[in-house]
Design a protein around this motif. Sequence first.
Motif, PDB file in Angstrom:
ATOM      1  N   SER A 299      40.381  41.785  12.361  1.00  0.00           N
ATOM      2  CA  SER A 299      41.794  41.596  12.038  1.00  0.00           C
ATOM      3  C   SER A 299      42.691  42.226  13.104  1.00  0.00           C
ATOM      4  O   SER A 299      43.722  41.656  13.475  1.00  0.00           O
ATOM      5  CB  SER A 299      42.108  42.192  10.667  1.00  0.00           C
ATOM      6  OG  SER A 299      41.483  41.437   9.637  1.00  0.00           O
ATOM      7  N   ARG A 300      42.310  43.393  13.594  1.00  0.00           N
ATOM      8  CA  ARG A 300      43.094  44.020  14.658  1.00  0.00           C
ATOM      9  C   ARG A 300      43.152  43.112  15.890  1.00  0.00           C
ATOM     10  O   ARG A 300      44.224  42.895  16.482  1.00  0.00           O
ATOM     11  CB  ARG A 300      42.484  45.365  15.035  1.00  0.00           C
ATOM     12  CG  ARG A 300      42.730  46.479  14.033  1.00  0.00           C
ATOM     13  CD  ARG A 300      42.345  47.814  14.641  1.00  0.00           C
ATOM     14  NE  ARG A 300      42.594  48.929  13.735  1.00  0.00           N
ATOM     15  CZ  ARG A 300      41.652  49.680  13.179  1.00  0.00           C
ATOM     16  NH1 ARG A 300      40.376  49.423  13.432  1.00  0.00           N
ATOM     17  NH2 ARG A 300      41.965  50.674  12.373  1.00  0.00           N
TER      18      ARG A 300
ATOM     19  N   VAL B  60      45.348  40.009  15.187  1.00  0.00           N
ATOM     20  CA  VAL B  60      46.788  40.296  15.129  1.00  0.00           C
ATOM     21  C   VAL B  60      47.346  40.529  16.530  1.00  0.00           C
ATOM     22  O   VAL B  60      48.442  40.050  16.865  1.00  0.00           O
ATOM     23  CB  VAL B  60      47.042  41.514  14.213  1.00  0.00           C
ATOM     24  CG1 VAL B  60      48.450  42.057  14.410  1.00  0.00           C
ATOM     25  CG2 VAL B  60      46.811  41.125  12.762  1.00  0.00           C
TER      26      VAL B  60
ATOM     27  N   ILE C 245      51.253  45.677  10.587  1.00  0.00           N
ATOM     28  CA  ILE C 245      49.918  45.275  10.123  1.00  0.00           C
ATOM     29  C   ILE C 245      48.865  46.249  10.647  1.00  0.00           C
ATOM     30  O   ILE C 245      47.961  46.666   9.908  1.00  0.00           O
ATOM     31  CB  ILE C 245      49.612  43.832  10.574  1.00  0.00           C
ATOM     32  CG1 ILE C 245      50.505  42.848   9.813  1.00  0.00           C
ATOM     33  CG2 ILE C 245      48.142  43.497  10.345  1.00  0.00           C
ATOM     34  CD1 ILE C 245      50.420  41.427  10.320  1.00  0.00           C
ATOM     35  N   GLU C 246      48.955  46.625  11.914  1.00  0.00           N
ATOM     36  CA  GLU C 246      47.963  47.542  12.473  1.00  0.00           C
ATOM     37  C   GLU C 246      47.997  48.900  11.783  1.00  0.00           C
ATOM     38  O   GLU C 246      46.949  49.509  11.513  1.00  0.00           O
ATOM     39  CB  GLU C 246      48.172  47.691  13.979  1.00  0.00           C
ATOM     40  CG  GLU C 246      47.779  46.441  14.775  1.00  0.00           C
ATOM     41  CD  GLU C 246      47.190  46.779  16.121  1.00  0.00           C
ATOM     42  OE1 GLU C 246      46.248  47.602  16.178  1.00  0.00           O
ATOM     43  OE2 GLU C 246      47.671  46.220  17.117  1.00  0.00           O
TER      44      GLU C 246
ATOM     45  N   GLU D 214      42.951  42.055   2.628  1.00  0.00           N
ATOM     46  CA  GLU D 214      44.213  41.348   2.846  1.00  0.00           C
ATOM     47  C   GLU D 214      45.230  41.680   1.752  1.00  0.00           C
ATOM     48  O   GLU D 214      46.412  41.920   2.040  1.00  0.00           O
ATOM     49  CB  GLU D 214      43.982  39.838   2.904  1.00  0.00           C
ATOM     50  CG  GLU D 214      45.257  39.067   3.200  1.00  0.00           C
ATOM     51  CD  GLU D 214      45.025  37.576   3.372  1.00  0.00           C
ATOM     52  OE1 GLU D 214      45.984  36.795   3.164  1.00  0.00           O
ATOM     53  OE2 GLU D 214      43.893  37.182   3.719  1.00  0.00           O
TER      54      GLU D 214
ATOM     55  N   VAL E 286      48.636  38.187   8.347  1.00  0.00           N
ATOM     56  CA  VAL E 286      47.416  38.556   9.036  1.00  0.00           C
ATOM     57  C   VAL E 286      46.433  37.394   9.105  1.00  0.00           C
ATOM     58  O   VAL E 286      45.597  37.304  10.008  1.00  0.00           O
ATOM     59  CB  VAL E 286      46.749  39.782   8.356  1.00  0.00           C
ATOM     60  CG1 VAL E 286      46.186  39.400   6.984  1.00  0.00           C
ATOM     61  CG2 VAL E 286      45.647  40.375   9.236  1.00  0.00           C
TER      62      VAL E 286
END
Length: 468
Positions: free
Chosen positions: A44-45, A48, A65-66, A95, A109
């Motif tokens: 995910s990182r 994004v 988000i991070e 999520e 995300v």
Amino acid sequence: MTVKDSHTNPWGGRFQSETDPLVRRYTGSLDLDRRLAAYDIKGSRAHVRMLADQGILHPEDAGQIEKGLDQIEAEISGGTFPYRDELEDIHMNIERRLQEIVGPAGGKVHTGRSRNDQVALDLKLFCLEVAGDWRDKIRVVQQTFVERAGQLETELYPGWTHLQAAQPMSWAHYLLAFVEMFERDRRRLASYSDLHDVSPLGAGALAGSTLPLDPAKTAHSMGFKEAFRNSYDVVGDRDFILELLQIASQIMIHASRLAEDFVYMSSTAVGWIELPDALCTGSSMMPQKKNPDVMELARGKTATVLGHATGLAALLKGLPSSYNRDLQQDKEHLFPAVAITGDTLEVLPLVVAGFQVRTGRIALLLREGFLMATDLAEYLVRRGMPFRTAHEKVGRLVATCVSEGVRLDELPIERIRSLIPECGEDVGAVLAPAAVLQNRRHAGSTGLESIRGQLDYWKQRLQGEKRE
């Protein structure tokens, strides 16, 4: 921050009612896939950051988000993460928690991403890490074998084929054979890591995305060699799991063959070796028992790993191409097989380092079974006799010994020469079991020169090596 949705599921817009609770329980996988959380956060990182770099996601949203992912990572490691079974799997749990922490930005995300490529990525990261871990563990196993081989290079081992007495050889030669077996496993893992070093992230559900994604950027940021070339293939690809389990099967087969040897050699009837007390158990009824349970379980657990590899192959063989929900079951086979294989590789060095050779018992056995018959035949060959003739003559000599109830080394030299006149007065030296270490000089044999060459080779290979 509270997220208010009319539906728990991420596909709620299409449906008029919530999923039946029994169906949720039947289709959920959180109990299995929560161990993929770290890989999911890593993916995910990377996703994004790529979205922000591509102008798809505002930098401020990406930053929020991070930070949210950082908090989730801390919660999971600290044991405070609020897992929710109704959210089906670890991916939706993360999520949803992200949305609770950062609000609407958390809903971005999943932009340009499907759980199909997301799950494939998490599993790929996990499997590649396991492959590297196994390679390191195999090196420890090999190092232990080499160390014991160095201690036992002149100790004789009554080698067998068909579980029948065959020829004497060095214990070092026996142990170094397993170094070779595990080296093939390690090379398989190296080839595996190279073949499957491909990121699936960006493939989406099956056809990619209309958004300007950059799969290569996410691939390289996570350390992959390259990104996928075909989105349709990669979302349904589980070759990398099946192949890992096939390699696990081969590793465990090698462990099982060692285990079978050690169970046999430590048995009361045979008694060639003594296993450490710390690696054995007793009986709840019979006070005298000392059971080789570690080796027996290594042998038994091999069947379990083989079963998981076969089960996954059966799962895959009936599926149409692309992603199918059946693939959720891959983890039912993957995780237990990985655990068993890793644990077995950790316990093997304890056994190899700790067993003791019962030299007195073996010395008696080396005189039984006519183990020097082949050396006698080759002695005759060196004196000019065709091998098939030598084989026949020595076979008749063995038959004479059997009929008279004597061992080969009990026959006087004069009697041997009367039965095989081609023998010289030096034939007695050929019949000494220790002669096998001196009379074999070619590379790869059980001769002492060869064994020391093997030891030197492996010591140089292993010295200071971590992971190729």
